[in-house]
Design a protein around this motif. Structure first.
Motif, mmCIF file in Angstrom:
data_model
loop_
_atom_site.group_PDB
_atom_site.id
_atom_site.type_symbol
_atom_site.label_atom_id
_atom_site.label_comp_id
_atom_site.label_asym_id
_atom_site.label_seq_id
_atom_site.Cartn_x
_atom_site.Cartn_y
_atom_site.Cartn_z
ATOM 1 N N ASP A 99 -66.864 43.890 23.698
ATOM 2 C CA ASP A 99 -65.979 43.022 22.549
ATOM 3 C C ASP A 99 -67.097 41.904 21.981
ATOM 4 N N ASN A 115 -66.438 39.709 20.541
ATOM 5 C CA ASN A 115 -65.699 38.329 20.425
ATOM 6 C C ASN A 115 -65.964 37.492 21.833
ATOM 7 N N GLY A 116 -66.585 38.290 22.737
ATOM 8 C CA GLY A 116 -66.648 37.631 24.343
ATOM 9 C C GLY A 116 -67.568 38.611 24.836
#
Length: 430
Positions: free
Chosen positions: A76, A78-79
């Protein structure tokens, strides 16, 4: 886009003595397995649909070597988690499942280290997390691009120590190919989303521009107005405006901002707003253009300018007063056609100048045309301009109108790549 050797090319480089010693590679060399891996390689190099790509990859690997489970996890952006995007044979996780990087299972460990991990016996591997009861060995391979882990390919088998060294080599080659394909698919998807966003914004901008022109035309006793606005793209730098100045006076504007597209449209909007704020402060078109020019010189980017015709029509006296900022000469139509010989100042935004005024009376039956160079300079496929002669010829016809003019210009330039905004305002004295 980057490329990797196909798994079949990699397999062909393994010595024949290694082939003969590995049941796994012998299975790959079978016609069915070879076809499946070749199909996977072809898919990887041709598909830009990420989800379809990963579904086919896990299915082809599982079918080719009889795995208990095959899965592809992607990082991911974003993470610090891995997300399951492709899976075959798993009863525990579904697409969209998440694992913490460096925290859970072999997938999390490989995502953190960027190093292939092979659990020959999952029952004694400290990182393995039980999933399918039949799993006895697991091969987990990082998917790398530009030195970074973007995902993990995980292959589970029902036999202990199911993968020999050459078998790991083949699957690592396939994983490298998958990583490149994922990167290409993501780039394509991002570009497509950007194009869709730009298209949406352009459509919104066009709708805003159109709303400026579809407002009701002022009712002026003894006169009628015809207008046509034909942008070359989604938005335009051309515009016209009809401003009710009170006391039977109407401001008539036709302008062309240098350039095309969104930059020209933004400058058009600001110029229009400033002119509207100035128009009712001074009855003189020449002085109004001087004030507008001074303001644009302070704010316009270097090299940008606006050509403009600004006229004030007095319906009671039938007199029209015209000032030009470097714009094309208006066409007077009264049984014949003639171009007004008016003096002009510099285009707005280029330098300090004055704007002489030209006064004209419009008796009944007279017409006056304002137009932009997107009409007269429209090119056909032979780079021949529409020109002033065709413009005159059009308005010598009975019942000529600006919509017909725009259609005539479109026919003239339909096979040309040289297009520009085309706008016209026709004042009819009745």
């Amino acid at each position: 886009m980057a490329t990797k050797p196909s798994p079949i090319e990699t397999l062909s480089k393994i010595p024949s003595r290694v082939h003969s010693s590995s049941a796994f590679v012998q299975a790959l060399m079978s016609a069915k397995a070879m076809m499946k891996f070749q199909r996977a390689a072809q898919l990887i190099t041709s598909s830009l649909d990420l989800e379809m790509l990963l579904d086919r990859v896990v299915n082809d690997i599982a079918d080719a070597i009889g795995c208990v489970e095959v899965s592809v996890w992607l990082r991911d952006p974003n993470g610090e988690e891995m997300v399951l995007h492709g899976v075959r044979g798993c009863t525990t996780y579904r697409k969209g499942a998440r694992l913490k990087i460096g925290v859970r299972g072999m997938v999390g460990h490989v995502a953190a280290t960027g190093v292939t991990r092979y659990a020959r016996d999952v029952t004694v591997d400290p990182y393995y997390v039980s999933c399918e009861v039949n799993t006895r060995s697991e091969l987990t391979i990082p998917l790398m691009t530009r030195g970074e882990v973007i995902g993990v390919l995980c292959v589970d088998h029902k036999q202990i120590n199911a993968f020999a060294e050459d078998e790991v080599l083949v699957l690592e080659a396939l994983a490298g190919h998958v990583a490149v394909a994922i990167e290409n698919a993501r780039l394509f998807r991002n570009e497509r989303l950007e194009r869709e966003q730009l298209k949406y914004e352009a459509e919104e901008a066009r709708a805003v521009q159109q709303s400026l022109f579809v407002k009701a035309v002022p009712l002026v006793c003894g006169f009628a107005f015809e207008t046509a606005w034909n942008p070359a793209g989604s938005v335009a730098g051309d515009w016209f405006d009809l401003i009710d100045l009170g006391n039977e006076r109407t401001g008539i504007v036709l302008a062309d901002v240098s350039g095309k597209g969104m930059p020209a449209a933004l400058l058009m909007s600001s110029t229009r707003a400033i002119l509207r704020s100035l128009a009712k402060l001074d009855p003189s078109p020449g002085r109004t253009l001087m004030q507008l020019n001074q303001m644009l010189m302070e704010d316009f980017p270097t090299g940008k300018f606006v050509t403009m015709i600004y006229a004030v029509l007095d319906a009671e006296s039938r007199e029209i007063t015209i000032a030009s900022a470097g714009h094309l000469r208006p066409l007077l139509i009264n049984g014949k056609c003639s171009f007004l010989d008016i003096d002009t100042g510099l285009p707005l935004g280029l330098g300090t100048t004055s704007y002489p005024e030209y006064k004209l009376t419009l008796p009944p039956g007279t017409q006056l045309l304002f137009y932009t160079d997107g009409i007269t300079e429209a090119m056909n496929h032979s780079d021949e301009e529409y020109g002033v002669d065709r413009l005159v010829e059009h308005f010598l016809q009975p019942n000529a109108c600006v919509d017909g003019l725009i259609e005539d210009v479109r026919r003239h330039s339909q096979y040309s790549t040289h297009t520009d905004d085309a706008t016209a305002v026709l004042i009819r004295s009745r």
